[in-house]
Design a protein around this motif. Structure first.
Motif, PDB file in Angstrom:
ATOM      1  N   ALA A 124       1.009  -1.396  -0.105  1.00 33.68           N
ATOM      2  CA  ALA A 124      -0.145  -0.180   0.130  1.00 33.68           C
ATOM      3  C   ALA A 124       0.725   1.322  -0.149  1.00 33.68           C
ATOM      4  CB  ALA A 124      -0.944   0.011   0.974  1.00 33.68           C
ATOM      5  N   THR A 125       2.268   1.601   0.759  1.00 25.97           N
ATOM      6  CA  THR A 125       2.597   2.262   0.763  1.00 25.97           C
ATOM      7  C   THR A 125       3.652   2.857  -1.023  1.00 25.97           C
ATOM      8  OG1 THR A 125       3.229   1.656   3.455  1.00 25.97           O
ATOM      9  CG2 THR A 125       4.876   3.267   2.031  1.00 25.97           C
ATOM     10  N   SER A 126       4.142   1.600  -1.633  1.00 27.33           N
ATOM     11  CA  SER A 126       5.336   1.743  -2.368  1.00 27.33           C
ATOM     12  C   SER A 126       4.247   1.402  -3.666  1.00 27.33           C
ATOM     13  CB  SER A 126       5.817   1.139  -2.182  1.00 27.33           C
ATOM     14  OG  SER A 126       5.845  -0.602  -2.604  1.00 27.33           O
ATOM     15  N   GLY A 127       3.717   0.672  -3.686  1.00 29.48           N
ATOM     16  CA  GLY A 127       2.247   0.372  -4.970  1.00 29.48           C
ATOM     17  C   GLY A 127       2.978  -0.113  -5.775  1.00 29.48           C
ATOM     18  N   GLU A 128       4.416  -0.556  -5.741  1.00 26.36           N
ATOM     19  CA  GLU A 128       5.114  -2.049  -5.712  1.00 26.36           C
ATOM     20  C   GLU A 128       4.417  -3.611  -5.281  1.00 26.36           C
ATOM     21  OE1 GLU A 128       7.922  -2.649  -7.470  1.00 26.36           O
ATOM     22  OE2 GLU A 128       7.651   0.092  -7.487  1.00 26.36           O
ATOM     23  N   THR A 129       3.757  -4.404  -6.458  1.00 26.56           N
ATOM     24  CA  THR A 129       3.861  -5.742  -6.547  1.00 26.56           C
ATOM     25  C   THR A 129       4.418  -6.700  -5.768  1.00 26.56           C
ATOM     26  OG1 THR A 129       2.855  -5.412  -8.446  1.00 26.56           O
ATOM     27  CG2 THR A 129       3.107  -7.969  -7.381  1.00 26.56           C
TER      28      THR A 129
END
Length: 163
Positions: A124-129
């Motif tokens: 949620a913080t970085s958006g990285e999978t």
């Protein structure tokens, strides 16, 4: 000492653990088949999508994850066609909900024979999978859809464990 260091590295490499909060934004059907253009939307596919959504929710809950209520961001979510491809809006909404992760997925129908489904867990913080899987399935049936999603859940999210 080496054993403790190795265990610490393994724990750090595990991106998601039971008890963390997940905002599941549901699954989106991307119908790119020619059948839809001539016959219209298939109610059986809408029912299958709902079954997959229930399967994912139940499996994550059974795995000990806390699925957060989307009601506080529902007005924003209603304006999004596909949460899996909204330029990070899913991560921002997950953060606003206090979730650790956003969970999004798609079923892409190429034809009644060829479909692709994916499920992705994003920080949620970085958006990285941090976890995810894509699988091709053959056949547009209840069984093929469920088998495909069970495979994704088993191999990408729950270390080979079936519910």
């Amino acid at each position: 000492m080496l054993r403790t260091a190795t265990l610490s590295l393994i724990l750090l490499a595990t991106p998601c653990v039971a008890g963390e909060k997940v905002a599941f934004f549901g699954l989106t059907l991307l119908d790119e088949s020619l059948q839809t253009q001539t016959a219209g939307a298939d109610p059986a596919e809408a029912a299958r999508l709902k079954k997959l959504d229930t399967l994912v929710r139940e499996r994550f809950a059974a795995g000990g994850y806390d699925l957060v209520d989307l009601a506080p961001v529902q007005d924003r979510l209603d304006r999004v066609v596909n949460p899996a491809k909204c330029y990070g809006c899913e991560a921002r909404m997950a953060t606003d909900l206090g979730a650790d992760y956003a969970l999004v997925g798609e079923v892409q129908k190429v034809s009644n024979l060829i479909l692709t489904m994916n499920l992705q867990l994003r920080d949620a913080t970085s958006g990285e999978t941090v976890k995810g899987r894509v699988v091709d399935i053959r056949g547009n049936t209840d069984d093929s859809w469920m088998r495909g999603m069970r495979y994704i859940l088993k191999t990408a999210f729950f270390n080979g464990e079936e519910q």
